[in-house]
Scaffold this active site. Structure first.
Site, PDB file in Angstrom:
ATOM      1  N   ARG A   1       0.860  -1.189   0.000  1.00  0.00           N
ATOM      2  CA  ARG A   1       0.000   0.000   0.000  1.00  0.00           C
ATOM      3  C   ARG A   1       0.888   1.228   0.000  1.00  0.00           C
ATOM      4  O   ARG A   1       2.106   1.119   0.138  1.00  0.00           O
ATOM      5  CB  ARG A   1      -1.033  -0.011   1.140  1.00  0.00           C
ATOM      6  CG  ARG A   1      -0.654  -0.667   2.425  1.00  0.00           C
ATOM      7  CD  ARG A   1       0.458  -0.013   3.198  1.00  0.00           C
ATOM      8  NE  ARG A   1       0.245   1.407   3.372  1.00  0.00           N
ATOM      9  CZ  ARG A   1       1.178   2.292   3.602  1.00  0.00           C
ATOM     10  NH1 ARG A   1       2.452   1.922   3.682  1.00  0.00           N
ATOM     11  NH2 ARG A   1       0.908   3.568   3.757  1.00  0.00           N
ATOM     12  N   GLY A   2       0.259   2.409  -0.128  1.00  0.00           N
ATOM     13  CA  GLY A   2       1.030   3.630  -0.307  1.00  0.00           C
ATOM     14  C   GLY A   2       1.139   3.889  -1.808  1.00  0.00           C
ATOM     15  O   GLY A   2       1.492   2.970  -2.570  1.00  0.00           O
ATOM     16  N   ALA A   3       0.825   5.121  -2.215  1.00  0.00           N
ATOM     17  CA  ALA A   3       0.644   5.396  -3.646  1.00  0.00           C
ATOM     18  C   ALA A   3       1.829   4.968  -4.537  1.00  0.00           C
ATOM     19  O   ALA A   3       1.641   4.221  -5.501  1.00  0.00           O
ATOM     20  CB  ALA A   3       0.308   6.878  -3.837  1.00  0.00           C
TER      21      ALA A   3
ATOM     22  N   ARG B   1      -7.391  -0.734  -6.714  1.00  0.00           N
ATOM     23  CA  ARG B   1      -7.731   0.367  -5.790  1.00  0.00           C
ATOM     24  C   ARG B   1      -7.922   1.631  -6.634  1.00  0.00           C
ATOM     25  O   ARG B   1      -7.204   1.826  -7.622  1.00  0.00           O
ATOM     26  CB  ARG B   1      -6.623   0.606  -4.743  1.00  0.00           C
ATOM     27  CG  ARG B   1      -6.551  -0.507  -3.691  1.00  0.00           C
ATOM     28  CD  ARG B   1      -5.620  -0.132  -2.547  1.00  0.00           C
ATOM     29  NE  ARG B   1      -6.250   0.764  -1.594  1.00  0.00           N
ATOM     30  CZ  ARG B   1      -5.572   1.347  -0.587  1.00  0.00           C
ATOM     31  NH1 ARG B   1      -4.279   1.142  -0.436  1.00  0.00           N
ATOM     32  NH2 ARG B   1      -6.202   2.133   0.274  1.00  0.00           N
TER      33      ARG B   1
ATOM     34  N   ASP C   1      -1.953  10.680  -2.180  1.00  0.00           N
ATOM     35  CA  ASP C   1      -2.366   9.632  -3.115  1.00  0.00           C
ATOM     36  C   ASP C   1      -2.696  10.198  -4.477  1.00  0.00           C
ATOM     37  O   ASP C   1      -2.596   9.515  -5.497  1.00  0.00           O
ATOM     38  CB  ASP C   1      -3.573   8.868  -2.562  1.00  0.00           C
ATOM     39  CG  ASP C   1      -3.090   7.903  -1.502  1.00  0.00           C
ATOM     40  OD1 ASP C   1      -2.894   8.347  -0.351  1.00  0.00           O
ATOM     41  OD2 ASP C   1      -2.853   6.728  -1.837  1.00  0.00           O
TER      42      ASP C   1
HETATM   43  O1  MRU Z   1      -4.503   3.138   2.336  1.00  0.00           O
HETATM   44  P1  MRU Z   1      -3.021   3.352   2.187  1.00  0.00           P
HETATM   45  O2  MRU Z   1      -2.218   2.774   3.324  1.00  0.00           O
HETATM   46  O3  MRU Z   1      -2.524   2.892   0.828  1.00  0.00           O
HETATM   47  O4  MRU Z   1      -2.840   4.919   2.241  1.00  0.00           O
HETATM   48  C1  MRU Z   1      -1.557   5.459   2.078  1.00  0.00           C
HETATM   49  C2  MRU Z   1      -1.504   6.924   2.226  1.00  0.00           C
HETATM   50  O5  MRU Z   1      -2.498   7.581   2.395  1.00  0.00           O
HETATM   51  C3  MRU Z   1      -0.159   7.562   2.056  1.00  0.00           C
HETATM   52  O6  MRU Z   1      -0.063   8.701   2.833  1.00  0.00           O
HETATM   53  C4  MRU Z   1       0.029   7.956   0.583  1.00  0.00           C
HETATM   54  O7  MRU Z   1      -0.223   6.874  -0.260  1.00  0.00           O
HETATM   55  C5  MRU Z   1       1.388   8.471   0.318  1.00  0.00           C
HETATM   56  S1  MRU Z   1       2.609   7.214   0.400  1.00  0.00           S
HETATM   57  C6  MRU Z   1       4.115   7.874   0.010  1.00  0.00           C
END
Ligand code: MRU
Length: 355
Positions: free
Chosen positions: A49-51, A92, A240
């Site tokens: 996870r994480g963009a 997602r 994101d």
């Molecule tokens: O639902 P997630 O854990 O994928 O959400 C991640 C975030 O909101 C992060 O802050 C975002 O993706 C930036 S990651 C460098």
């Protein structure tokens, strides 16, 4: 700093190895995906996870599928891959890096003149590796630019996990912190636990501990107390998707932090690579926000505490208006008070890099 873990990596037997973030911090376990469907599933269930990490995973998802098909004639590989793109696209909805990476992979596929399945697979793997390497490099540049914004000994509040775990490595928000620490700035971090999936408690706290960076965990609702006491010098979060006017979609709970930071005169920084900027969406109102399952809110880890049948509102992200963002830190520039015009200038400069 050498990381004690890798978020994801290609293994030469044609698998992508993904650190299963659902198991952290108690278990460091890796999933091995050998098809696009398996990678899409890892994204869907938040194993990765994480963009930016989602974007890299999707690119490897295409590469892994191409490798799986690579013994077939080129025409069959070309006709087999669109299904892989579709399954990855629907994993997602909010992180634009997913679509950005798939778009790059699609362009390579469309332009490839390879005459064998193995040749197509090799071209796609090269692009996935390039996306991975570019993300790490971007995070280091962002880290250096962002570190310069922090006073000596800064106390930084962050939300969710925008670290090495959320990217190909180093991190965006946590990359700035890592770069500052590496440059001799004794930064300390306050990490929101980040209800309901607890990325702050499970991931950010763990990741910073691995590097020996001092971190204090707090319930999200205690951030106001810290800010009101003057105990925070800067808030830094990831993103994101950033709309053309600078509105920022990030983990739910980011918007209230931005309001609080504004109320208390604390700078609110957003760190993200250019691959998170979406110029096709005019404002944050157009960003698709993922709605996640009710059971993330009614309980955790198999324990349920809310009454059965209660209605639940569980958006995974919220939108912070650009007017609350002190600066957007990308790998190419720090954009103070981002707005449509400043972002359009950045976009134009990138389209013609020699200008
Ligand atoms: O639902 P997630 O854990 O994928 O959400 C991640 C975030 O909101 C992060 O802050 C975002 O993706 C930036 S990651 C460098």
């Amino acid at each position: 700093m050498t990381m004690a873990f890798h978020t994801l990596r290609w293994v030469d037997d044609g698998t992508v190895e993904i650190l299963d973030q659902r198991r952290l911090p108690t278990g460091v376990e890796y999933l091995r995906a050998t098809s696009a469907e398996q990678v899409a599933d890892a994204i869907r269930v938040l194993a990765v996870r994480g963009a930016p990490a989602i974007g890299c995973a999707a690119a490897y998802g295409v590469a892994v599928e191409a490798h799986r098909l690579s013994k077939l004639p080129a025409a069959d590989v070309r006709s087999g891959l669109p299904a892989a793109f579709r399954v990855l696209e629907t994993s997602r909805p909010t992180a634009v890096n997913l679509f950005w990476a798939l778009n790059r992979m699609g362009t390579v596929l469309a332009r490839s003149t390879d005459t064998t399945g193995a040749g197509i697979a090799a071209s796609l793997l090269r692009e996935a590796r390039q996306i991975h390497a570019e993300d790490i490099a971007a995070n280091h540049r962002m880290g250096a630019l962002g570190a310069a914004l922090l006073p000596h000994g800064a106390r930084v509040l962050t939300h969710c996990n925008a670290g090495a775990l959320a990217t190909a490595g180093h991190g965006t928000a946590l990359g700035i912190i890592r770069s500052a620490v590496a440059a001799g700035n004794p930064v300390t971090v306050f990490a929101d636990e980040t209800r309901p999936v607890l990325q702050g408690a499970r991931l950010t706290a763990w990741e910073l501990q691995q590097d020996g960076i001092p971190v204090t965990l707090l319930p999200d609702v205690a951030a106001a107390t810290l800010l009101a006491r003057g105990a925070i010098d800067a808030v830094i979060v990831g993103a994101d998707r950033v709309a053309a006017n600078g509105d920022v979609a990030n983990k739910v709970g980011t918007y209230p932090l931005a309001v609080l930071a504004d109320r208390h005169g604390v700078p609110f920084y957003v760190a993200c690579p250019r691959s998170t900027l979406d110029f096709s969406i005019a404002t944050g109102a157009g960003i698709p926000i993922e709605a996640r399952a009710a059971d993330e809110v009614t309980g955790f880890g198999g324990v349920t505490w809310a009454p059965e049948g209660v209605a639940v509102f569980n958006p995974a992200f919220d939108v912070t208006p650009a007017s609350l963002v002190t600066a957007l830190v990308t790998e190419s520039a720090v954009i103070h008070r981002p707005d449509r015009i400043k972002l359009a200038v950045l976009d134009t400069a990138e389209r013609s890099p020699s200008a």
